[in-house]
Write an enzyme that holds these catalytic residues in place. Structure first.
Site, PDB file in Angstrom:
ATOM      1  N   HIS A  78      -1.215   6.114  -4.021  1.00  0.00           N
ATOM      2  CA  HIS A  78      -0.710   6.721  -5.118  1.00  0.00           C
ATOM      3  C   HIS A  78       0.148   7.699  -4.784  1.00  0.00           C
ATOM      4  O   HIS A  78       1.248   7.984  -5.351  1.00  0.00           O
ATOM      5  CB  HIS A  78      -2.072   7.561  -5.651  1.00  0.00           C
ATOM      6  CG  HIS A  78      -3.149   6.313  -6.198  1.00  0.00           C
ATOM      7  ND1 HIS A  78      -4.309   6.899  -6.539  1.00  0.00           N
ATOM      8  CD2 HIS A  78      -2.922   5.024  -6.396  1.00  0.00           C
ATOM      9  CE1 HIS A  78      -4.987   5.635  -6.918  1.00  0.00           C
ATOM     10  NE2 HIS A  78      -4.397   4.698  -6.628  1.00  0.00           N
ATOM     11  N   HIS A 237      -1.935   0.286 -13.745  1.00  0.00           N
ATOM     12  CA  HIS A 237      -2.144   0.825 -12.510  1.00  0.00           C
ATOM     13  C   HIS A 237      -1.807  -0.126 -11.439  1.00  0.00           C
ATOM     14  O   HIS A 237      -1.514   0.497 -10.098  1.00  0.00           O
ATOM     15  CB  HIS A 237      -3.785   1.290 -12.581  1.00  0.00           C
ATOM     16  CG  HIS A 237      -4.140   1.894 -11.194  1.00  0.00           C
ATOM     17  ND1 HIS A 237      -3.625   3.132 -10.953  1.00  0.00           N
ATOM     18  CD2 HIS A 237      -4.772   1.465 -10.123  1.00  0.00           C
ATOM     19  CE1 HIS A 237      -3.954   3.549  -9.710  1.00  0.00           C
ATOM     20  NE2 HIS A 237      -4.648   2.435  -9.161  1.00  0.00           N
ATOM     21  N   ASP A 241       0.082   0.907  -7.971  1.00  0.00           N
ATOM     22  CA  ASP A 241      -0.457   0.548  -6.518  1.00  0.00           C
ATOM     23  C   ASP A 241       0.792  -0.307  -5.764  1.00  0.00           C
ATOM     24  O   ASP A 241       0.990  -0.104  -4.545  1.00  0.00           O
ATOM     25  CB  ASP A 241      -1.672  -0.202  -6.527  1.00  0.00           C
ATOM     26  CG  ASP A 241      -2.924   0.542  -6.744  1.00  0.00           C
ATOM     27  OD1 ASP A 241      -2.844   1.912  -6.513  1.00  0.00           O
ATOM     28  OD2 ASP A 241      -3.839   0.059  -6.916  1.00  0.00           O
ATOM     29  N   HIS A 264      -3.870  -4.742  -2.419  1.00  0.00           N
ATOM     30  CA  HIS A 264      -3.464  -4.052  -1.490  1.00  0.00           C
ATOM     31  C   HIS A 264      -3.107  -4.996  -0.215  1.00  0.00           C
ATOM     32  O   HIS A 264      -2.074  -4.865   0.511  1.00  0.00           O
ATOM     33  CB  HIS A 264      -4.265  -3.002  -1.015  1.00  0.00           C
ATOM     34  CG  HIS A 264      -4.543  -1.877  -1.854  1.00  0.00           C
ATOM     35  ND1 HIS A 264      -3.420  -1.195  -2.440  1.00  0.00           N
ATOM     36  CD2 HIS A 264      -5.653  -1.455  -2.292  1.00  0.00           C
ATOM     37  CE1 HIS A 264      -4.110  -0.374  -3.488  1.00  0.00           C
ATOM     38  NE2 HIS A 264      -5.380  -0.595  -3.381  1.00  0.00           N
TER      39      HIS A 264
END
EC number: 3.5.1.108
Length: 303
Positions: A78, A237, A241, A264
């Site tokens: 973030h 979001h 990311d 991720h």
């Protein structure tokens, strides 16, 4: 002409780690040209520095974490996203614990902190990573891809079997600029499902999570009293990311990113695959007297 940027002033914040639940003190300091983003564990003796480098990523379960010389830095995505969004190249991030503060679960508080510190241009041109060839990685049906593009755009599609995340709200695209990032992406919060809570607790994850710093869903609805900030906050979001994960490449991207159910782990795999293929990318900069870069950053904010 687009120059490298750092902070004008040092600024501090405190919060809790999303996964550890530990209180953490964070200090953001200006850094010289070509320094990059470097995390500093000031609670360790001696202090350990951990560069924001995709090659140092060792944790991708529900966050992006780095390890260097035995020191861990967790949940960097973030802050990295906010730094990318505001075009900050060089900064020192001092931490009193292994995990960055989660703040409200978005990058909005980090954007505010950076703007409050002031952002100044430096003496050398900003370095961009220009995508020259398509690079794609897959994991089952999940896909992450870079393609050549004049500018920086991101597209993302999620798939969740949940009434609050219908197909029509599972796709988002953004033509990257500071303005678009701040307005359309930065306020989107991380999210989680009640059904996953037991799994997370067993692994000591989400210990600092609450409805103050995440969107929480049961089987049917959003449990947060204030509801959503955007109708498709979930996929926004994911773009937030991704912008943070991709900034670990070591420079601002010029190209198109596409994610389908990526996370991720796959984002990091994509960056590593890109950097390993020297024909697929090149460093470029736009010194004074040359063309303008195809990405628009806000004017420096002098605090």
């Amino acid at each position: 002409m687009t120059q490298q940027r750092t902070l004008k002033n040092t600024i501090r914040a405190t919060g809790v780690g999303l996964h550890s639940g530990d209180k953490v003190y964070m200090t953001l300091r200006p850094a010289p040209v070509d320094h990059g983003v470097v995390f500093r564990r000031v609670d360790l003796e001696p202090v350990v520095e951990v560069p924001a480098d995709a090659e140092l990523v060792t944790e991708t379960t529900l966050c992006t974490g780095l390890t260097c010389n035995g020191a861990k830095i967790q949940t960097v995505e973030h802050l990295m996203s906010a730094l990318a969004g505001l075009g900050v190249d060089n900064v020192i991030v001092e931490l009193s614990s292994a995990e960055l503060p989660i703040m409200d679960g978005s990058s909005g508080p980090f954007v505010f902190l950076l703007q409050s510190a002031g952002i100044v241009e430096q003496s050398k041109p900003k370095r961009f990573i220009r995508i020259k060839q398509t690079v794609e990685v897959r994991d089952g049906d999940k896909v992450a891809r870079f393609e050549p593009y004049e500018g920086y755009k991101l597209g993302f599609t999620i798939e969740f079997n949940h009434p609050m995340i219908p197909a029509k709200q599972s796709r988002q695209e953004i033509e990257f600029s500071t303005s678009a990032y701040v307005k359309e992406i930065s306020r989107a919060r991380t999210f989680g499902f009640m059904r996953d809570l037991e799994y997370m607790r067993e692994r000591n994850l989400g210990l600092g999570g609450s409805m103050d710093n995440a969107i929480v869903l049961d089987e049917f609805r959003v449990l947060n009293e204030d509801g959503l900030r955007y109708t498709n906050e979930f996929v926004r979001h994911k773009i937030l990311d991704a912008i943070g994960d991709l900034y670990l490449a070591g420079g601002a991207i010029l190209g198109a990113y596409e994610g389908f159910k990526s996370g991720h782990a796959l984002n990091n795999k994509l960056v590593r695959a890109l950097l390993a293929d020297q024909a697929a990318w090149e460093w470029v900069s736009f010194p004074e007297g040359t063309e303008q870069p195809p990405v628009t950053y806000a004017s420096p904010v002098y605090a």
